[in-house]
Every structure is written in C-alpha cells, then in structure tokens.
Design a protein around this motif. Structure first.
Motif, PDB file in Angstrom:
ATOM      1  N   GLY A 160       0.803  -1.224   0.000  1.00 14.89           N
ATOM      2  CA  GLY A 160       0.000   0.000   0.000  1.00 14.89           C
ATOM      3  C   GLY A 160       0.832   1.267   0.000  1.00 14.89           C
ATOM      4  O   GLY A 160       0.401   2.296   0.524  1.00 14.89           O
ATOM      5  N   SER A 161       2.047   1.200  -0.576  1.00 15.69           N
ATOM      6  CA  SER A 161       2.963   2.353  -0.646  1.00 15.69           C
ATOM      7  C   SER A 161       3.269   2.925   0.735  1.00 15.69           C
ATOM      8  O   SER A 161       3.427   4.137   0.905  1.00 15.69           O
ATOM      9  N   ALA A 162       3.358   2.050   1.735  1.00  9.70           N
ATOM     10  CA  ALA A 162       3.646   2.502   3.101  1.00  9.70           C
ATOM     11  C   ALA A 162       4.572   1.508   3.785  1.00  9.70           C
ATOM     12  O   ALA A 162       4.717   0.364   3.357  1.00  9.70           O
ATOM     13  N   GLY A 163       5.215   1.974   4.841  1.00 11.35           N
ATOM     14  CA  GLY A 163       6.069   1.101   5.638  1.00 11.35           C
ATOM     15  C   GLY A 163       5.239   0.277   6.600  1.00 11.35           C
ATOM     16  O   GLY A 163       4.069  -0.032   6.335  1.00 11.35           O
ATOM     17  N   LEU A 164       5.818  -0.067   7.742  1.00 10.71           N
ATOM     18  CA  LEU A 164       5.092  -0.843   8.741  1.00 10.71           C
ATOM     19  C   LEU A 164       4.167   0.094   9.516  1.00 10.71           C
ATOM     20  O   LEU A 164       4.610   1.100  10.076  1.00 10.71           O
ATOM     21  N   MET A 190       7.431 -11.418  14.771  1.00 12.18           N
ATOM     22  CA  MET A 190       7.566 -10.733  13.482  1.00 12.18           C
ATOM     23  C   MET A 190       9.020 -10.366  13.265  1.00 12.18           C
ATOM     24  O   MET A 190       9.666  -9.789  14.137  1.00 12.18           O
ATOM     25  N   ALA A 191       9.539 -10.733  12.098  1.00  8.72           N
ATOM     26  CA  ALA A 191      10.901 -10.353  11.722  1.00  8.72           C
ATOM     27  C   ALA A 191      10.844  -9.041  10.949  1.00  8.72           C
ATOM     28  O   ALA A 191      10.045  -8.892  10.022  1.00  8.72           O
ATOM     29  N   ILE A 192      11.691  -8.103  11.341  1.00  9.29           N
ATOM     30  CA  ILE A 192      11.711  -6.778  10.713  1.00  9.29           C
ATOM     31  C   ILE A 192      13.161  -6.357  10.496  1.00  9.29           C
ATOM     32  O   ILE A 192      14.082  -6.911  11.106  1.00  9.29           O
ATOM     33  N   THR A 193      13.350  -5.364   9.632  1.00 12.12           N
ATOM     34  CA  THR A 193      14.673  -4.785   9.448  1.00 12.12           C
ATOM     35  C   THR A 193      14.747  -3.485  10.249  1.00 12.12           C
ATOM     36  O   THR A 193      13.782  -3.068  10.896  1.00 12.12           O
ATOM     37  N   THR A 194      15.886  -2.830  10.180  1.00 14.59           N
ATOM     38  CA  THR A 194      16.061  -1.557  10.882  1.00 14.59           C
ATOM     39  C   THR A 194      15.060  -0.514  10.398  1.00 14.59           C
ATOM     40  O   THR A 194      14.598   0.332  11.177  1.00 14.59           O
ATOM     41  N   ASN A 195      14.683  -0.577   9.125  1.00 13.03           N
ATOM     42  CA  ASN A 195      13.713   0.390   8.591  1.00 13.03           C
ATOM     43  C   ASN A 195      12.348   0.227   9.244  1.00 13.03           C
ATOM     44  O   ASN A 195      11.695   1.218   9.610  1.00 13.03           O
ATOM     45  N   GLN A 196      11.882  -1.015   9.394  1.00 13.89           N
ATOM     46  CA  GLN A 196      10.586  -1.223  10.036  1.00 13.89           C
ATOM     47  C   GLN A 196      10.667  -0.923  11.537  1.00 13.89           C
ATOM     48  O   GLN A 196       9.691  -0.459  12.125  1.00 13.89           O
ATOM     49  N   HIS A 197      11.822  -1.160  12.139  1.00 10.40           N
ATOM     50  CA  HIS A 197      11.982  -0.799  13.545  1.00 10.40           C
ATOM     51  C   HIS A 197      11.856   0.709  13.719  1.00 10.40           C
ATOM     52  O   HIS A 197      11.265   1.189  14.690  1.00 10.40           O
ATOM     53  N   GLY A 242      12.168  -4.426  -5.570  1.00  6.58           N
ATOM     54  CA  GLY A 242      11.502  -3.191  -5.966  1.00  6.58           C
ATOM     55  C   GLY A 242      11.200  -2.278  -4.803  1.00  6.58           C
ATOM     56  O   GLY A 242      10.210  -1.536  -4.832  1.00  6.58           O
ATOM     57  N   GLY A 243      12.023  -2.314  -3.761  1.00  7.11           N
ATOM     58  CA  GLY A 243      11.811  -1.465  -2.602  1.00  7.11           C
ATOM     59  C   GLY A 243      10.738  -1.967  -1.656  1.00  7.11           C
ATOM     60  O   GLY A 243      10.394  -1.273  -0.696  1.00  7.11           O
ATOM     61  N   ILE A 244      10.220  -3.189  -1.887  1.00  8.08           N
ATOM     62  CA  ILE A 244       9.183  -3.762  -1.033  1.00  8.08           C
ATOM     63  C   ILE A 244       9.788  -4.898  -0.220  1.00  8.08           C
ATOM     64  O   ILE A 244      10.258  -5.892  -0.771  1.00  8.08           O
ATOM     65  N   ARG A 245       9.774  -4.728   1.088  1.00  5.99           N
ATOM     66  CA  ARG A 245      10.348  -5.718   1.998  1.00  5.99           C
ATOM     67  C   ARG A 245       9.264  -6.678   2.493  1.00  5.99           C
ATOM     68  O   ARG A 245       8.154  -6.264   2.799  1.00  5.99           O
ATOM     69  N   ASP A 292      -0.164 -23.208   6.729  1.00  2.00           N
ATOM     70  CA  ASP A 292      -0.063 -21.855   6.181  1.00  2.00           C
ATOM     71  C   ASP A 292      -0.794 -20.835   7.048  1.00  2.00           C
ATOM     72  O   ASP A 292      -0.391 -19.673   7.121  1.00  2.00           O
ATOM     73  N   LEU A 293      -1.863 -21.278   7.712  1.00  5.76           N
ATOM     74  CA  LEU A 293      -2.666 -20.347   8.500  1.00  5.76           C
ATOM     75  C   LEU A 293      -1.937 -19.825   9.744  1.00  5.76           C
ATOM     76  O   LEU A 293      -2.440 -18.949  10.429  1.00  5.76           O
ATOM     77  N   GLY A 294      -0.747 -20.367  10.022  1.00  2.00           N
ATOM     78  CA  GLY A 294       0.049 -19.860  11.136  1.00  2.00           C
ATOM     79  C   GLY A 294       1.071 -18.834  10.728  1.00  2.00           C
ATOM     80  O   GLY A 294       1.937 -18.455  11.525  1.00  2.00           O
ATOM     81  N   VAL A 295       0.986 -18.365   9.472  1.00  2.00           N
ATOM     82  CA  VAL A 295       1.962 -17.415   8.920  1.00  2.00           C
ATOM     83  C   VAL A 295       1.229 -16.266   8.239  1.00  2.00           C
ATOM     84  O   VAL A 295       0.172 -16.461   7.631  1.00  2.00           O
ATOM     85  N   HIS A 296       1.778 -15.065   8.356  1.00  2.32           N
ATOM     86  CA  HIS A 296       1.280 -13.912   7.617  1.00  2.32           C
ATOM     87  C   HIS A 296       2.484 -13.069   7.201  1.00  2.32           C
ATOM     88  O   HIS A 296       3.488 -13.042   7.917  1.00  2.32           O
ATOM     89  N   VAL A 297       2.401 -12.430   6.057  1.00  4.12           N
ATOM     90  CA  VAL A 297       3.482 -11.583   5.559  1.00  4.12           C
ATOM     91  C   VAL A 297       2.988 -10.164   5.382  1.00  4.12           C
ATOM     92  O   VAL A 297       1.964  -9.934   4.704  1.00  4.12           O
ATOM     93  N   CYS A 298       3.671  -9.221   6.014  1.00  6.55           N
ATOM     94  CA  CYS A 298       3.370  -7.798   5.812  1.00  6.55           C
ATOM     95  C   CYS A 298       4.393  -7.217   4.842  1.00  6.55           C
ATOM     96  O   CYS A 298       5.600  -7.246   5.108  1.00  6.55           O
ATOM     97  N   GLU A 299       3.909  -6.720   3.727  1.00  4.68           N
ATOM     98  CA  GLU A 299       4.785  -6.046   2.777  1.00  4.68           C
ATOM     99  C   GLU A 299       4.973  -4.610   3.207  1.00  4.68           C
ATOM    100  O   GLU A 299       4.005  -3.907   3.516  1.00  4.68           O
ATOM    101  N   CYS A 300       6.225  -4.156   3.232  1.00  2.00           N
ATOM    102  CA  CYS A 300       6.526  -2.797   3.694  1.00  2.00           C
ATOM    103  C   CYS A 300       7.388  -2.081   2.664  1.00  2.00           C
ATOM    104  O   CYS A 300       8.447  -2.608   2.262  1.00  2.00           O
ATOM    105  N   GLN A 301       6.976  -0.909   2.268  1.00  4.91           N
ATOM    106  CA  GLN A 301       7.768  -0.123   1.328  1.00  4.91           C
ATOM    107  C   GLN A 301       8.927   0.560   2.053  1.00  4.91           C
ATOM    108  O   GLN A 301       8.760   1.058   3.170  1.00  4.91           O
TER     109      GLN A 301
END
Length: 303
Positions: A160-164, A190-197, A242-245, A292-301
C-alpha cells in the motif's frame, strides 16, 4: 607458524566450547522462535494435517453409520546440504584466537553459521532470495516428499505504498485470529529490518505525544521488542524486491526446524596443505511451515 604445529585434542575441545559459548550470545536470531524436531534419513514428517470437520445432524430414524472423512495432507522436512564454514589457521595469531570465545575469528564464523540457519528458517537461498522451505518458501507436501505449496495470497498484506503501520499489524493479528490460532497462548513473532523498527519507533513516539516521552521505555531505550502482542526480531536479511520488503509474522508451533545435525565443530592438520591446521563448523537443518494459517506476511515499502 611452524609447519610442525599439531592440532591436539584439547585444541578441538577448546574450539568447540568457545564456538558454543559464542552461539549462546549471538547465533541464530530466529531459532528461539521456532519449534525444533530431531530428524534422520532423507525425509522426516513435520506434521500430518487433518482438515476441518463439520458435524452432521442425523435425520429421522436413520440407523446407518455416517462417513465424515476430513481432508489429509502431510508436510515434510527434507535432508539438505550442510550449512558450513571453515578456514586454515596458517598464522600463530589465528591459531591462538580459537582459545578466545570473544575473538573476531570465532565471532565471524559463528555469525556465518547463524545466518545460514536464519536463511533456512526464512526459506531463503544463499543470495537472500525466497527459495523453498521455511516461513516464506514453498512447503514440501504430499504422501511422499515431492509436491510443493506456495504461501497463499490471503496470508499477505500488500504494501500500500507505506512502511510498517498499525493497520498492517492489526491485519496480521486479525488474520491469525480468524484462522483459529490461539493468540492468548502463543504470541506472534515478526521479523523486521532496521527500517521497520524505525517505523515502530515513529508509532510509539506518536502514541506517546500526550505522555512524558522521557518516561516511555521504548523512547528511552530506542528499541521496540513488543507491541500489540507481537514479539519483534530485528535483522537485515529479509527479502526485498523493488523497494518492497517482506516481513513475516508466525507462531512458534507453526514453524518446525528439523535438525539432522546441530552445530558441530572440528579441527585437524591438513596433510594435503603442508600439515596446516584447519578449523571447521557445520550444521544440517531444514525448516517448513506446519500450516499456512500460522503465517502472515506484511509487505513494507522502503525509501
């Protein structure tokens, strides 16, 4: 170093103990948040999945037995090539570093093995791209190892063109809850990078605007480890395109790490290299989503 330097048993023991000690401080970041299972052979069953069953209401005076058979699937762990590292100790200073668990030599090789285990848990290849197995990769499924299953799109929140954001955390938690996961018993990770932190720090800062910010632990420490019931693990090896984590969320009992061989170290004199001492470490593991129902992925720009 002298060519007649011999690797003795006490060198092997010291190297192994120091490697183990270093692992306790900074090994795999994700391993504490998954379920481990000892494995042997070419393949091991991670889970036999039984589909949902809906009750049947008996009609009238019928006396015949009913057949209410659920769907069944099997998820597999598959024997893989080892995760390994090693080097020749061709100088005295290198040889001496095996006696120090805080040495850069021990630390760097330990981090290498830890990253390999984390990539296996995430389902990434050596270059950091989504591959097979783990949280993000295709799961091996069927009566025998062979068929693979990708993570369905409904278990993903697009960027959605947004970060976390708070809305993405809510969407992930809602999806996990609607899939009949008991979130009161198992906290999502949830695993995140420094950007999402940094996004999380912004969320906390905004929420603390009407409070004394200097008394808020997240602001004081500059570190967000829990929010909205999520545990956060910061690492910079999550896949990006493409800049989407891709930031995965999962429940510990839904991710199984199969261990054929835990981290093992050894040292020896290589007779094919002028009898030079050599140090080596490896591990043999695979990982798969139980369901699969125990996993979810958040896409973050990311900018």
């Amino acid at each position: 170093m002298s060519l007649d330097t011999k690797v003795e048993d006490h060198h092997k023991l010291q190297f192994g103990e120091n490697f183990k000690l270093a692992t306790a401080y900074e090994g795999s970041k994700l391993r504490p948040f998954v379920t481990e299972q000892p494995c042997s052979g070419e393949g091991a069953v991670a889970a036999d999945l039984i589909g949902d069953i809906t009750y049947i209401r008996r009609s009238g005076r019928r006396r015949s037995n009913i057949e209410n058979v659920p769907d069944r699937e099997r998820r597999w762990l598959v024997y893989r090539d080892p995760i390994e590292t090693g080097q020749y100790l061709d100088k005295v200073d290198k040889f001496r570093q095996i006696d120090d668990p805080t040495s850069q030599l021990i630390r760097r090789h330990n981090l290498a093995i830890g990253k390999g285990i984390d990539d296996t848990i995430l389902g990434l290849d050596d270059d950091g791209a989504v591959d097979f197995g783990g949280i993000l990769g295709s799961a091996t499924e069927g009566k025998r190892p062979g068929a693979t299953v990708e993570l369905p799109s409904q278990y993903r929140t697009v960027h959605g063109s947004a970060g976390l954001t708070i809305s993405k955390l809510r969407a992930a938690r809602k999806r996990l809850g609607l899939s009949e996961n008991d979130l009161s018993r198992v906290a999502p990770t949830m695993a995140i990078t420094t950007n999402q932190h940094d996004d999380l720090l912004g969320i906390v800062e905004t929420a603390s605007a009407n409070l004394n910010m200097l008394e808020q632990p997240h602001i004081v420490e500059g570190k967000v480890t829990r929010l909205m019931g999520f545990n956060f693990v910061e690492m910079n090896r999550l896949p990006i395109a493409g800049g989407i984590r891709q930031c995965p969320v999962w429940l510990k009992d839904m991710i199984v790490l199969g261990v054929w061989q835990d981290i093992k170290t050894n040292m020896w004199n290589d007779t094919h290299a002028a009898n030079t001492p050599y140090a080596h470490a490896d591990a043999v593991m695979d990982c798969v989503r139980v369901e699969d129902l125990g996993v979810h992925v958040c896409e973050c720009q990311e900018s």
